[in-house]
Design a protein around this motif. Structure first.
Motif, short mmCIF file in Angstrom:
data_model
loop_
_atom_site.label_atom_id
_atom_site.label_comp_id
_atom_site.label_asym_id
_atom_site.label_seq_id
_atom_site.Cartn_x
_atom_site.Cartn_y
_atom_site.Cartn_z
N MET A 73 -19.14 27.20 16.17
CA MET A 73 -18.67 28.53 16.56
C MET A 73 -19.83 29.49 16.85
N ALA A 74 -21.04 28.96 16.98
CA ALA A 74 -22.23 29.81 17.11
C ALA A 74 -22.49 30.23 18.54
N SER A 75 -22.96 31.46 18.70
CA SER A 75 -23.42 31.96 19.98
C SER A 75 -24.88 31.54 20.19
N GLY A 103 -37.66 38.17 14.64
CA GLY A 103 -36.34 38.23 14.02
C GLY A 103 -35.36 37.41 14.83
N VAL A 104 -34.31 36.93 14.17
CA VAL A 104 -33.32 36.14 14.89
C VAL A 104 -31.95 36.39 14.27
N ALA A 105 -30.93 36.45 15.12
CA ALA A 105 -29.56 36.65 14.67
C ALA A 105 -28.63 35.76 15.49
N ILE A 106 -27.54 35.36 14.88
CA ILE A 106 -26.55 34.51 15.55
C ILE A 106 -25.15 35.03 15.22
N GLU A 107 -24.31 35.10 16.23
CA GLU A 107 -22.92 35.52 16.06
C GLU A 107 -22.02 34.28 16.02
N PHE A 108 -20.99 34.35 15.18
CA PHE A 108 -20.04 33.25 15.07
C PHE A 108 -18.65 33.77 15.43
N PHE A 109 -17.94 33.00 16.23
CA PHE A 109 -16.60 33.43 16.63
C PHE A 109 -15.74 32.20 16.87
N GLU A 110 -14.44 32.39 16.64
CA GLU A 110 -13.51 31.29 16.83
C GLU A 110 -13.38 30.98 18.32
N ARG A 111 -13.30 29.70 18.62
CA ARG A 111 -13.12 29.27 20.01
C ARG A 111 -11.68 28.78 20.17
#
Length: 233
Positions: free
Chosen positions: A202-204, A224-232
């Motif tokens: 679910m990762a961007s 720095g690093v960031a990752i968004e997670f969302f339902e597919r």
């Protein structure tokens, strides 16, 4: 530095506000460096960093997890609660165990990535044993790049990290294959986000920002690093 520079902290906060994450894993930080005021934030901290040097200020931490999502439980690692910390969080995508850590660097006397990742993975396993409903995220300063041209860490250390993550069912979302195309520098990151396969699906694409802001002002000696997670669907 450990998050005590007001000018650098202000620049870091600008990036944190832009990203607007729900959970932050900060390393080599200080209690004064906290996320922007949107939402109610609560920290889970590693133990105080020993003040073995004059420039180490009270409130300095190797790692702190900040969350505006509900904290189900705060956990204390058995092996090294000074360099690592952990907690269980309620997220819209399921309950998540987050383990924040700093692994050894070159010339870290008497310590090695190979030894530390093995010992810390015992903590992850023990924390998960009685909690079958959890996914796992291990994040922080691993002090090795994973893929791409050599940047930092021994080959043995890199292989040990990769092998341990795989054995624990974790995916390194910040290896060079994922982060190389979205950043301006040619080397891989040494700060990583690794997560259970269920969340990884679910990762961007990673959001990577450099050591300097758009004005060329230094924020940190790390990216720095960031990752968004969302339902597919």
């Amino acid at each position: 530095a450990y998050g005590v520079s007001r000018s650098k902290n202000a620049r870091i906060l600008e990036e944190m506000e832009r990203v607007d994450a729900d959970i932050w894993v900060l390393t080599e930080t200080h209690d004064d460096l906290r996320p922007p005021t949107s939402g109610t934030w609560k920290p889970i901290t590693s133990d105080d960093r020993p003040r073995e040097a004059r420039d180490i200020k009270e409130g300095s931490r190797w790692s702190t997890i900040w969350s505006r999502l509900p904290i189900i439980e705060t956990l204390r690692p058995d092996y090294d609660p000074v360099r690592s910390t952990a907690g269980i969080f309620e997220t819209p995508l399921g309950n998540l165990l987050v383990f924040g850590t700093v692994l050894p660097w070159y010339q870290d006397h008497g310590r090695s990535v190979v030894q530390e990742i093995a010992r810390q993975s015992e903590d992850w396993t023990n924390m998960l044993n009685s909690r079958r409903d959890l996914s796992l995220c291990v994040a922080g300063d691993f002090n090795v790049n994973l893929g791409g041209p050599h940047y930092y860490g021994s080959d043995e250390g890199k292989e040990s990290v990769r092998r341990t993550l795989t054995e624990c069912g974790l995916v390194a979302l910040t290896d060079f294959e994922n982060t190389g195309p979205v950043q301006s520098r040619e080397f891989g990151l040494i700060d990583h986000i690794s997560i259970s396969e269920s969340f990884a699906s679910m990762a961007s694409s990673p959001d990577v920002w450099q050591r300097e802001n758009s004005l060329g002002q230094v924020m940190s000696d790390h990216c720095g690093v960031a990752i968004e997670f969302f339902e597919r669907f």
